[in-house]
Design a protein around this motif. Structure first.
Motif, PDB file in Angstrom:
ATOM      1  N   ALA A 169     -19.259 -31.661  51.432  1.00 15.34           N
ATOM      2  CA  ALA A 169     -19.220 -31.687  50.115  1.00 15.34           C
ATOM      3  C   ALA A 169     -19.980 -33.089  49.390  1.00 15.34           C
ATOM      4  CB  ALA A 169     -17.841 -31.982  49.743  1.00 15.34           C
ATOM      5  N   MET A 170     -19.867 -34.123  50.285  1.00 17.53           N
ATOM      6  CA  MET A 170     -20.877 -35.255  49.765  1.00 17.53           C
ATOM      7  C   MET A 170     -22.264 -34.809  49.828  1.00 17.53           C
ATOM      8  SD  MET A 170     -21.629 -38.746  51.954  1.00 17.53           S
ATOM      9  CE  MET A 170     -22.295 -37.969  53.194  1.00 17.53           C
ATOM     10  N   TRP A 171     -22.629 -34.072  50.673  1.00 14.91           N
ATOM     11  CA  TRP A 171     -24.107 -33.794  50.758  1.00 14.91           C
ATOM     12  C   TRP A 171     -24.502 -32.473  49.859  1.00 14.91           C
ATOM     13  CZ3 TRP A 171     -28.308 -35.975  52.389  1.00 14.91           C
ATOM     14  CH2 TRP A 171     -28.366 -37.056  53.467  1.00 14.91           C
ATOM     15  N   LEU A 172     -23.650 -31.956  49.669  1.00 14.50           N
ATOM     16  CA  LEU A 172     -23.899 -30.818  48.317  1.00 14.50           C
ATOM     17  C   LEU A 172     -23.858 -31.553  47.149  1.00 14.50           C
ATOM     18  CD1 LEU A 172     -21.432 -27.966  49.494  1.00 14.50           C
ATOM     19  CD2 LEU A 172     -23.838 -27.765  49.173  1.00 14.50           C
ATOM     20  N   GLY A 173     -23.270 -32.579  46.810  1.00 13.91           N
ATOM     21  CA  GLY A 173     -23.323 -33.583  45.528  1.00 13.91           C
ATOM     22  C   GLY A 173     -24.738 -34.220  45.602  1.00 13.91           C
ATOM     23  N   ILE A 174     -24.993 -34.761  46.668  1.00 12.29           N
ATOM     24  CA  ILE A 174     -26.146 -35.669  46.796  1.00 12.29           C
ATOM     25  C   ILE A 174     -27.302 -34.757  46.732  1.00 12.29           C
ATOM     26  CG2 ILE A 174     -27.847 -36.972  48.566  1.00 12.29           C
ATOM     27  CD1 ILE A 174     -25.304 -38.081  49.755  1.00 12.29           C
ATOM     28  N   ASP A 175     -27.422 -33.377  47.203  1.00 13.36           N
ATOM     29  CA  ASP A 175     -28.349 -32.584  47.016  1.00 13.36           C
ATOM     30  C   ASP A 175     -28.758 -31.997  45.507  1.00 13.36           C
ATOM     31  OD1 ASP A 175     -30.726 -31.646  48.672  1.00 13.36           O
ATOM     32  OD2 ASP A 175     -29.702 -29.706  48.756  1.00 13.36           O
ATOM     33  N   GLN A 176     -27.975 -32.220  44.654  1.00 17.62           N
ATOM     34  CA  GLN A 176     -28.070 -32.168  43.300  1.00 17.62           C
ATOM     35  C   GLN A 176     -29.143 -33.131  42.763  1.00 17.62           C
ATOM     36  OE1 GLN A 176     -26.903 -29.470  41.567  1.00 17.62           O
ATOM     37  NE2 GLN A 176     -26.305 -28.755  43.676  1.00 17.62           N
ATOM     38  N   VAL A 177     -29.344 -34.193  43.118  1.00 16.95           N
ATOM     39  CA  VAL A 177     -29.878 -35.391  42.565  1.00 16.95           C
ATOM     40  C   VAL A 177     -31.514 -35.212  42.327  1.00 16.95           C
ATOM     41  CG1 VAL A 177     -30.236 -37.875  42.691  1.00 16.95           C
ATOM     42  CG2 VAL A 177     -28.098 -37.029  43.314  1.00 16.95           C
ATOM     43  N   ARG A 178     -32.047 -35.277  41.124  1.00 16.54           N
ATOM     44  CA  ARG A 178     -33.188 -35.165  40.776  1.00 16.54           C
ATOM     45  C   ARG A 178     -33.301 -35.385  39.519  1.00 16.54           C
ATOM     46  NH1 ARG A 178     -33.503 -31.074  37.662  1.00 16.54           N
ATOM     47  NH2 ARG A 178     -31.978 -29.124  37.787  1.00 16.54           N
ATOM     48  N   PRO A 179     -34.302 -36.059  38.707  1.00 15.94           N
ATOM     49  CA  PRO A 179     -34.505 -36.460  37.370  1.00 15.94           C
ATOM     50  C   PRO A 179     -34.601 -35.099  36.483  1.00 15.94           C
ATOM     51  CG  PRO A 179     -36.692 -37.195  38.745  1.00 15.94           C
ATOM     52  CD  PRO A 179     -35.764 -36.325  39.827  1.00 15.94           C
ATOM     53  N   GLY A 180     -33.659 -35.237  35.425  1.00 14.26           N
ATOM     54  CA  GLY A 180     -33.512 -34.191  34.594  1.00 14.26           C
ATOM     55  C   GLY A 180     -31.851 -33.502  35.030  1.00 14.26           C
ATOM     56  N   ALA A 181     -31.559 -33.810  36.286  1.00 15.53           N
ATOM     57  CA  ALA A 181     -30.127 -33.206  36.470  1.00 15.53           C
ATOM     58  C   ALA A 181     -29.290 -33.973  35.802  1.00 15.53           C
ATOM     59  CB  ALA A 181     -30.053 -33.209  38.054  1.00 15.53           C
ATOM     60  N   ARG A 182     -28.012 -33.797  35.875  1.00 15.58           N
ATOM     61  CA  ARG A 182     -26.847 -34.480  35.458  1.00 15.58           C
ATOM     62  C   ARG A 182     -25.778 -34.677  36.205  1.00 15.58           C
ATOM     63  NH1 ARG A 182     -26.914 -34.429  29.464  1.00 15.58           N
ATOM     64  NH2 ARG A 182     -28.870 -33.543  28.607  1.00 15.58           N
ATOM     65  N   LEU A 183     -25.185 -35.960  35.731  1.00 16.75           N
ATOM     66  CA  LEU A 183     -24.005 -36.200  36.560  1.00 16.75           C
ATOM     67  C   LEU A 183     -22.866 -34.972  36.973  1.00 16.75           C
ATOM     68  CD1 LEU A 183     -23.247 -39.925  35.726  1.00 16.75           C
ATOM     69  CD2 LEU A 183     -24.283 -39.066  37.815  1.00 16.75           C
ATOM     70  N   GLY A 184     -22.861 -34.272  35.904  1.00 17.32           N
ATOM     71  CA  GLY A 184     -21.807 -33.019  35.903  1.00 17.32           C
ATOM     72  C   GLY A 184     -22.224 -32.030  37.024  1.00 17.32           C
ATOM     73  N   ASP A 185     -23.571 -32.042  37.410  1.00 16.27           N
ATOM     74  CA  ASP A 185     -24.233 -31.050  38.338  1.00 16.27           C
ATOM     75  C   ASP A 185     -23.482 -31.485  39.742  1.00 16.27           C
ATOM     76  OD1 ASP A 185     -25.305 -29.709  36.176  1.00 16.27           O
ATOM     77  OD2 ASP A 185     -27.387 -30.769  36.764  1.00 16.27           O
ATOM     78  N   ILE A 186     -23.335 -32.962  39.906  1.00 21.15           N
ATOM     79  CA  ILE A 186     -23.038 -33.465  41.270  1.00 21.15           C
ATOM     80  C   ILE A 186     -21.575 -33.215  41.454  1.00 21.15           C
ATOM     81  CG2 ILE A 186     -22.632 -35.722  42.508  1.00 21.15           C
ATOM     82  CD1 ILE A 186     -24.934 -36.825  40.999  1.00 21.15           C
ATOM     83  N   GLY A 187     -20.718 -33.723  40.286  1.00 18.18           N
ATOM     84  CA  GLY A 187     -19.391 -33.221  40.189  1.00 18.18           C
ATOM     85  C   GLY A 187     -18.988 -31.957  40.653  1.00 18.18           C
ATOM     86  N   HIS A 188     -19.851 -31.008  40.068  1.00 21.17           N
ATOM     87  CA  HIS A 188     -19.407 -29.272  39.995  1.00 21.17           C
ATOM     88  C   HIS A 188     -19.525 -29.025  41.240  1.00 21.17           C
ATOM     89  CE1 HIS A 188     -19.036 -25.325  38.650  1.00 21.17           C
ATOM     90  NE2 HIS A 188     -20.138 -25.198  39.318  1.00 21.17           N
ATOM     91  N   ALA A 189     -20.855 -29.185  41.667  1.00 16.94           N
ATOM     92  CA  ALA A 189     -21.180 -28.967  43.289  1.00 16.94           C
ATOM     93  C   ALA A 189     -20.229 -29.197  44.311  1.00 16.94           C
ATOM     94  CB  ALA A 189     -22.527 -29.486  43.786  1.00 16.94           C
ATOM     95  N   ILE A 190     -19.474 -30.568  44.170  1.00 17.28           N
ATOM     96  CA  ILE A 190     -18.594 -30.825  44.988  1.00 17.28           C
ATOM     97  C   ILE A 190     -17.386 -30.361  44.746  1.00 17.28           C
ATOM     98  CG2 ILE A 190     -17.196 -32.980  45.662  1.00 17.28           C
ATOM     99  CD1 ILE A 190     -19.588 -34.759  45.076  1.00 17.28           C
ATOM    100  N   GLN A 191     -16.712 -30.270  43.463  1.00 22.25           N
ATOM    101  CA  GLN A 191     -15.686 -29.584  43.439  1.00 22.25           C
ATOM    102  C   GLN A 191     -15.378 -28.124  43.549  1.00 22.25           C
ATOM    103  OE1 GLN A 191     -14.443 -29.465  39.063  1.00 22.25           O
ATOM    104  NE2 GLN A 191     -12.508 -29.049  39.617  1.00 22.25           N
TER     105      GLN A 191
END
Ligand code: MF3
Ligand code: CO
Ligand code: CO
Length: 273
Positions: free
Chosen positions: A136-158
């Protein structure tokens, strides 16, 4: 306070701080065995930090409304979600423990990372919880890139965690980090895609989901720090500190002793050469 964007010098300083935090965990790893007390782990960490020339960010740490935190790191055993205070009680076979290390370098930069440790043979449920929380941590981390949003990280984890029949703790979150322990933004481990702060190169924050086998509800213990699951179910957490790069991300708290990165991860190819 606004979100800080780190320049090249700040990024270099954070690479160092974060590597040192991870290396404290590496040095503790062989000692985290049945029979050791969490207080002994704390003493070993204090020694490791002294040997590095870093100091603990947690000892004496006192956010508004809290008593000063009394130890060099956090040790959260079984139903403890986070902020477990080291104690004179031996770990026993079947326990799971999160060890969370935050160091400050001599020039004032913070590195923050935590790992789960399985003490001897653990139940299938405990092992599954630790492994899925790591994913779950890595799925969240793997969302990170310029233009992505914090909600993308949270959503991937949840989405992943809840899809596995587990629950995400909502009261604690990841955080910006740099010349302060906890900076903006708050990095929630749940959320909706396309919402929240837009990521930009030079941002540095932690991703540190807390995942429970049972319900997500938590309870604070009378010591003012220790957080446990309300239903006493097992809880796990992993934490990395991550830099947003022009093309994706770089995980700053990797070290020789960090567990293998899951196969689905592509973005870590952007890590420092
Ligand atoms: N290291 C924890 C985090 O990831 C914070 C611990 S604060 C303490 O943010 F005071 F409990 F140590
Ligand atoms: Co943190
Ligand atoms: Co931490």
């Amino acid at each position: 306070m606004p979100i800080t964007i780190k320049d090249e010098a700040g990024i270099a300083a954070m690479r160092e701080a974060c590597r040192l935090a991870a290396e404290v965990l590496d040095s503790l790893t062989p000692h985290i065995q049945p029979g050791i007390t969490t207080l002994e782990i704390d003493r070993l960490a204090a020694q490791a930090m002294a040997a590095q020339g870093t100091r603990s960010a947690t000892i004496g740490y006192q956010p508004p409304g809290y008593p000063p935190y009394p130890a060099h790191l956090c040790t959260s055993v079984n139903q403890v979600v986070c902020h477990g205070i080291p104690a004179d009680k031996p770990l026993k076979k079947g326990d799971i423990v999160n060890v969370d290390v935050t160091v400050i370098t001599p020039d004032g930069w913070y590195g923050d990372t935590s790992r789960m440790f399985e003490i001897g043979d653990c139940s299938i449920a405990a092992r599954r919880l630790c492994a899925l929380t790591y994913q779950a941590m890595w799925l969240g981390i793997d969302q990170v890139r310029p233009g992505a949003r914090l909600g993308d990280i949270g959503h991937a984890i949840q989405k992943f965690v809840e899809g596995q029949g587990l629950s995400v703790v909502r009261e604690f979150c990841g955080h910006g980090i740099g010349q302060n322990f906890h900076e903006e933004p708050q990095v929630l481990h749940y959320g909706r895609p396309g919402t929240g702060v837009e990521l930009e190169p030079g941002m540095i924050f932690t991703v540190e989901p807390m995942v429970n086998i049972g319900r997500r509800d938590i309870k604070e213990m009378p010591d003012g720090w220790t957080i446990v699951t309300k239903d006493r179910s097992l809880s796990a957490q992993w934490e990395h500190t991550v830099l947003v790069t022009p093309t994706g991300y770089e995980v700053l708290t990797l070290s020789a002793g960090a567990p293998a990165i899951p196969d689905f991860v592509q973005g870590v190819a952007h890590a420092a050469a």
